[in-house]
Design a protein around this motif. Structure first.
Motif, PDB file in Angstrom:
ATOM      1  N   LYS A  59       0.832  -1.210   0.000  1.00 58.41           N
ATOM      2  CA  LYS A  59       0.000   0.000   0.000  1.00 58.41           C
ATOM      3  C   LYS A  59       0.863   1.255   0.000  1.00 58.41           C
ATOM      4  N   VAL A  60       1.918   1.249   0.794  1.00 52.68           N
ATOM      5  CA  VAL A  60       2.823   2.398   0.844  1.00 52.68           C
ATOM      6  C   VAL A  60       3.500   2.576  -0.514  1.00 52.68           C
ATOM      7  N   ASN A  61       4.010   1.495  -1.080  1.00 50.41           N
ATOM      8  CA  ASN A  61       4.662   1.572  -2.396  1.00 50.41           C
ATOM      9  C   ASN A  61       3.698   1.997  -3.489  1.00 50.41           C
ATOM     10  N   GLU A  62       2.448   1.587  -3.386  1.00 51.41           N
ATOM     11  CA  GLU A  62       1.430   1.905  -4.389  1.00 51.41           C
ATOM     12  C   GLU A  62       1.168   3.411  -4.465  1.00 51.41           C
ATOM     13  N   ILE A  63       1.166   4.072  -3.328  1.00 51.16           N
ATOM     14  CA  ILE A  63       0.881   5.504  -3.277  1.00 51.16           C
ATOM     15  C   ILE A  63       1.942   6.320  -4.013  1.00 51.16           C
ATOM     16  N   MET A  64       3.203   5.950  -3.849  1.00 45.90           N
ATOM     17  CA  MET A  64       4.294   6.734  -4.433  1.00 45.90           C
ATOM     18  C   MET A  64       5.309   5.822  -5.094  1.00 45.90           C
ATOM     19  N   LYS A  65       4.831   4.973  -5.974  1.00 51.60           N
ATOM     20  CA  LYS A  65       5.659   3.891  -6.510  1.00 51.60           C
ATOM     21  C   LYS A  65       6.928   4.352  -7.217  1.00 51.60           C
ATOM     22  N   ASP A  66       6.935   5.539  -7.804  1.00 50.94           N
ATOM     23  CA  ASP A  66       8.119   5.995  -8.513  1.00 50.94           C
ATOM     24  C   ASP A  66       9.065   6.823  -7.645  1.00 50.94           C
ATOM     25  N   ASP A  67       8.657   7.114  -6.409  1.00 49.36           N
ATOM     26  CA  ASP A  67       9.446   7.992  -5.559  1.00 49.36           C
ATOM     27  C   ASP A  67      10.041   7.307  -4.337  1.00 49.36           C
ATOM     28  N   ILE A  68       9.571   6.106  -3.998  1.00 46.69           N
ATOM     29  CA  ILE A  68      10.039   5.441  -2.785  1.00 46.69           C
ATOM     30  C   ILE A  68      10.202   3.948  -3.000  1.00 46.69           C
ATOM     31  N   LYS A  69      10.860   3.341  -2.063  1.00 38.33           N
ATOM     32  CA  LYS A  69      10.943   1.880  -1.963  1.00 38.33           C
ATOM     33  C   LYS A  69      10.781   1.560  -0.492  1.00 38.33           C
ATOM     34  N   CYS A  70       9.845   0.697  -0.189  1.00 40.29           N
ATOM     35  CA  CYS A  70       9.541   0.345   1.190  1.00 40.29           C
ATOM     36  C   CYS A  70      10.145  -1.021   1.511  1.00 40.29           C
ATOM     37  N   PHE A  71      11.044  -1.051   2.480  1.00 37.44           N
ATOM     38  CA  PHE A  71      11.645  -2.282   2.966  1.00 37.44           C
ATOM     39  C   PHE A  71      10.970  -2.629   4.290  1.00 37.44           C
ATOM     40  N   PHE A  72      10.783  -3.907   4.543  1.00 40.86           N
ATOM     41  CA  PHE A  72      10.045  -4.283   5.743  1.00 40.86           C
ATOM     42  C   PHE A  72      10.570  -5.577   6.332  1.00 40.86           C
ATOM     43  N   SER A  73      10.385  -5.699   7.631  1.00 36.83           N
ATOM     44  CA  SER A  73      10.798  -6.914   8.318  1.00 36.83           C
ATOM     45  C   SER A  73       9.745  -7.998   8.109  1.00 36.83           C
ATOM     46  N   ASN A  74      10.160  -9.237   8.321  1.00 31.91           N
ATOM     47  CA  ASN A  74       9.288 -10.393   8.154  1.00 31.91           C
ATOM     48  C   ASN A  74       8.296 -10.478   9.310  1.00 31.91           C
ATOM     49  N   ASP A  75       7.036 -10.800   9.003  1.00 30.65           N
ATOM     50  CA  ASP A  75       6.005 -10.936  10.031  1.00 30.65           C
ATOM     51  C   ASP A  75       6.373 -11.944  11.105  1.00 30.65           C
ATOM     52  N   ASN A  76       7.001 -13.033  10.727  1.00 29.43           N
ATOM     53  CA  ASN A  76       7.240 -14.140  11.649  1.00 29.43           C
ATOM     54  C   ASN A  76       8.593 -14.090  12.348  1.00 29.43           C
ATOM     55  N   ALA A  77       9.606 -13.657  11.642  1.00 30.19           N
ATOM     56  CA  ALA A  77      10.961 -13.778  12.169  1.00 30.19           C
ATOM     57  C   ALA A  77      11.404 -12.584  13.000  1.00 30.19           C
ATOM     58  N   ALA A  78      10.764 -11.468  12.845  1.00 27.64           N
ATOM     59  CA  ALA A  78      11.270 -10.249  13.464  1.00 27.64           C
ATOM     60  C   ALA A  78      10.749 -10.025  14.878  1.00 27.64           C
ATOM     61  N   ASP A  79      11.638  -9.548  15.732  1.00 26.73           N
ATOM     62  CA  ASP A  79      11.209  -9.113  17.063  1.00 26.73           C
ATOM     63  C   ASP A  79      10.429  -7.807  16.932  1.00 26.73           C
ATOM     64  N   ASN A  80      10.933  -6.926  16.088  1.00 24.08           N
ATOM     65  CA  ASN A  80      10.292  -5.637  15.837  1.00 24.08           C
ATOM     66  C   ASN A  80       9.778  -5.615  14.408  1.00 24.08           C
ATOM     67  N   LEU A  81       8.561  -5.132  14.236  1.00 24.04           N
ATOM     68  CA  LEU A  81       7.994  -4.986  12.900  1.00 24.04           C
ATOM     69  C   LEU A  81       8.340  -3.590  12.404  1.00 24.04           C
TER      70      LEU A  81
END
Length: 139
Positions: A59-81
């Protein structure tokens, strides 16, 4: 250096992106701004709403797909999201289709944060804040 984040606990999930980069990431890296927005999400609230990190990042990438790149932690493996939203550094003033990095990284982050707050709708219908259900017996 994006691969060596100053935030030590983010390095693990960022390594996953750079171990096997896709073509989009390879194309993005030379244009990456040193500025980013980092968001740490509440796991309980996220799971209660039924969202995944992939859905939120998409959703974040969709809003500004040509201006940003969103990196994210894994739902299962991460202590912090964590979401790390990195801006693409465009310097061409004639390019009106993209956010301009030459405005300064802090101004770019402010505009991006405002756009995220106002335009990212994860679920439901934009403009409808609250719904009440009534049940009436039919008979």
């Amino acid at each position: 250096d994006m691969q060596q984040s100053v935030i030590e606990k983010d390095r693990g999930f960022l390594e996953d992106y750079f171990d096997f980069p896709d073509q989009e990431l390879i194309d993005f890296m030379p244009h990456m701004s040193p500025w980013m927005i980092r968001m740490e999400l509440n796991r309980v609230k996220k799971e209660k709403k039924g969202f995944t990190m992939v859905q939120i990042a998409d959703k974040v990438n969709e809003i500004m797909k040509d201006d940003i790149k969103c990196f994210f932690s894994n739902d299962n493996a991460a202590d912090n999201l964590v979401l790390q939203i990195r801006m693409i550094a465009y310097g061409d003033e004639d390019d009106t289709d993209h956010m301009q990095y030459n405005d300064g990284g802090d101004k770019l982050c402010e505009r991006l944060a405002e756009k995220l707050r106002n335009e990212v709708v994860l679920g439901g219908i934009k403009g409808i804040d609250k719904v009440f259900m009534n049940h009436e017996d039919q008979g």
